[in-house]
Design an enzyme around this catalytic site. Structure first.
Site, mmCIF file in Angstrom:
data_model
loop_
_atom_site.group_PDB
_atom_site.id
_atom_site.type_symbol
_atom_site.label_atom_id
_atom_site.label_comp_id
_atom_site.label_asym_id
_atom_site.label_seq_id
_atom_site.Cartn_x
_atom_site.Cartn_y
_atom_site.Cartn_z
ATOM 1 C CB SER A 26 12.377 1.325 -3.644
ATOM 2 O OG SER A 26 12.654 1.768 -2.339
ATOM 3 N N GLY A 77 15.176 -5.274 6.816
ATOM 4 C CA GLY A 77 14.608 -4.603 7.993
ATOM 5 C C GLY A 77 14.472 -3.100 7.839
ATOM 6 C CG ASN A 134 7.497 -0.134 0.812
ATOM 7 O OD1 ASN A 134 6.649 -1.033 0.707
ATOM 8 N ND2 ASN A 134 8.706 -0.355 1.307
ATOM 9 C CB CYS A 137 5.707 -1.076 6.245
ATOM 10 S SG CYS A 137 4.743 0.259 5.546
ATOM 11 C CB SER A 275 17.073 -9.140 -8.087
ATOM 12 O OG SER A 275 16.214 -9.001 -6.992
HETATM 13 C C1 LIG Z 1 17.806 -5.955 -0.912
HETATM 14 C C2 LIG Z 1 16.462 -5.401 -1.302
HETATM 15 C C3 LIG Z 1 15.963 -4.299 -0.625
HETATM 16 C C4 LIG Z 1 14.717 -3.759 -0.975
HETATM 17 N N1 LIG Z 1 14.254 -2.650 -0.318
HETATM 18 C C5 LIG Z 1 13.077 -2.082 -0.689
HETATM 19 C C6 LIG Z 1 12.620 -0.879 -0.095
HETATM 20 O O1 LIG Z 1 13.270 -0.268 0.760
HETATM 21 N N2 LIG Z 1 11.412 -0.387 -0.507
HETATM 22 C C7 LIG Z 1 10.652 -0.983 -1.471
HETATM 23 O O2 LIG Z 1 9.579 -0.477 -1.812
HETATM 24 N N3 LIG Z 1 11.080 -2.132 -2.078
HETATM 25 C C8 LIG Z 1 12.260 -2.666 -1.703
HETATM 26 N N4 LIG Z 1 12.712 -3.812 -2.340
HETATM 27 C C9 LIG Z 1 11.883 -4.428 -3.382
HETATM 28 C C10 LIG Z 1 12.318 -3.996 -4.790
HETATM 29 O O3 LIG Z 1 12.181 -2.599 -4.965
HETATM 30 C C11 LIG Z 1 11.482 -4.731 -5.856
HETATM 31 O O4 LIG Z 1 10.129 -4.371 -5.719
HETATM 32 C C12 LIG Z 1 11.609 -6.246 -5.759
HETATM 33 O O5 LIG Z 1 12.930 -6.624 -5.426
HETATM 34 C C13 LIG Z 1 11.219 -6.948 -7.051
HETATM 35 O O6 LIG Z 1 12.020 -6.509 -8.112
HETATM 36 P P1 LIG Z 1 13.329 -7.338 -8.628
HETATM 37 O O7 LIG Z 1 12.900 -8.742 -8.835
HETATM 38 O O8 LIG Z 1 13.719 -6.618 -9.882
HETATM 39 O O9 LIG Z 1 14.346 -7.207 -7.544
HETATM 40 C C14 LIG Z 1 13.960 -4.359 -2.006
HETATM 41 C C15 LIG Z 1 14.478 -5.469 -2.693
HETATM 42 C C16 LIG Z 1 15.717 -5.987 -2.365
HETATM 43 C C17 LIG Z 1 16.230 -7.171 -3.136
#
Ligand SMILES: Cc1cc2nc3c(=O)[nH]c(=O)nc-3n(C[C@H](O)[C@H](O)[C@H](O)COP(=O)(O)O)c2cc1C
Length: 324
Positions: A26, A77, A134, A137, A275
């Site tokens: 997400s 945000g 999620n 929050c 990421s």
């Molecule tokens: C820029 C960005 C925005 C994210 N927005 C959300 C979000 O809207 N909702 C959510 O549940 N997780 C959000 N995440 C978390 C990711 O879904 C994920 O759980 C977290 O980045 C760890 O995974 P990764 O190391 O593969 O990025 C966001 C992560 C990043 C980097």
């Protein structure tokens, strides 16, 4: 999508079939039907939309995502178009994904359990395949605005509000910064959750020593990418111990097929990829499948499912003998 011929990478999450275990996490591509479709066409096994709340939000001002060397830190945000617009985009995304056989996961957030329920009701009209809540929050009723994910009671309150109106698999996305993530998983499952996504980002701060200022406008943010992986693997392992039969989307720092194998060996059924899209580009899913298939082959297995939970079977077994 063409799969490695000799290895079956397909999995199911609560009856929802994925052609491979790699789930776009997400927030990585926002909620754009075009980008979600593109990820599916490029080989994602499922795609998750960015979390949506009840009302439109602009999010923070730049800089909101910074590569600090060991991974990313972000504080975007929760920008989103609001639940009603989100439902329209999700419906279009679903129409484009269904013919590809790639499930759509909707993600929602709220400030109260009632708000979660309201957002769920609105986005469920788009008929996503899975709903993810999620809960990282802030709970507006909490004296200190602590996230729902910070306590069993907070997490359960969201599940109790959403479960009765959710006819599809309900996944709860847990946070890493809690003393006992397994206990929270067990409580949300007892309250009716069907699956767990673990983990969300880990709170952190990076300061630019030249200017003496935090690199993000929000000052602190969430760590993701390689630095998060061992934390995520530990959380997945503990959740799998607590709720062994419940599917987990293991998320956090997965950048290679080897990383994905670690998650699966810790007990995950599917693997979130966030990421790594920044590091490897959106066309990373097919190479990830090939890399994971190589690990499956290396273990003399035919199905990725056979790797699941392997690390749990290693207690007291000399490492060379930890075979399937
Ligand atoms: C820029 C960005 C925005 C994210 N927005 C959300 C979000 O809207 N909702 C959510 O549940 N997780 C959000 N995440 C978390 C990711 O879904 C994920 O759980 C977290 O980045 C760890 O995974 P990764 O190391 O593969 O990025 C966001 C992560 C990043 C980097």
């Amino acid at each position: 999508m063409k799969q490695p011929a000799d290895v079956d990478l397909s999995i199911t999450l609560c009856g929802v079939r994925l052609p491979n275990p790699f789930v776009l996490a997400s927030g990585i591509l926002g909620t754009s039907e075009t980008l979600l479709e593109k990820a599916a066409r490029l080989g994602a096994g499922a795609v998750t939309a960015k979390s949506a709340g009840l009302h439109p939000r602009a999010g923070h001002e730049n800089p909101i995502v910074v590569d600090w060397g060991g991974g990313l830190i972000n504080a975007v945000g929760l920008p989103n178009p609001g639940a009603h617009r989100e439902a329209e985009v999700l419906a279009e995304a679903k129409a484009r994904l269904a013919p590809l056989g790639v499930p759509l996961i909707a993600s929602i957030f709220g400030g109260t359990p009632e708000e979660f329920a309201e957002v769920a009701r609105i986005v469920l009209a788009a008929r996503p395949d899975i709903l993810e809540v999620n809960i990282s929050c802030p709970n507006v009723h909490d004296e200190y605005g602590e996230p729902f994910a910070a306590s069993c009671a907070g997490a359960v309150s969201v599940v109790e509000a959403v479960r009765p109106l959710c006819p599809i698999p309900l996944f709860v996305k847990l946070a890493p910064n809690v003393p006992n993530v397994g206990r929270i998983a067990a409580d949300v499952v007892a309250a009716g959750a069907d699956g767990i996504t673990a983990i969300n980002t880990m709170p952190g701060m990076v300061i630019d020593v030249e200017s003496g200022r935090p690199v993000l406008t929000n000052r602190s943010g969430g760590l993701s990418g390689p630095a998060l992986k061992p934390i995520a693997v530990r959380c997945v392992y503990e959740i799998a111990q607590a709720v062994p039969d419940v599917p987990i989307i293991g998320t956090g720092g997965v950048t290679t097929g080897n990383d994905a194998a670690e998650m699966i060996m810790a007990g995950a059924t599917a693997v979130g990829v966030g990421s790594a899209v920044y590091y490897r580009g959106l066309d990373l899913f097919r190479p990830l499948c090939e890399e994971l298939a190589a690990v499956v082959r290396h273990h003399g297995a035919k199905r990725v499912e056979q790797l699941r939970g392997l690390a749990h079977r290693s207690h007291g077994v000399p490492w060379k003998e930890n075979k399937l």
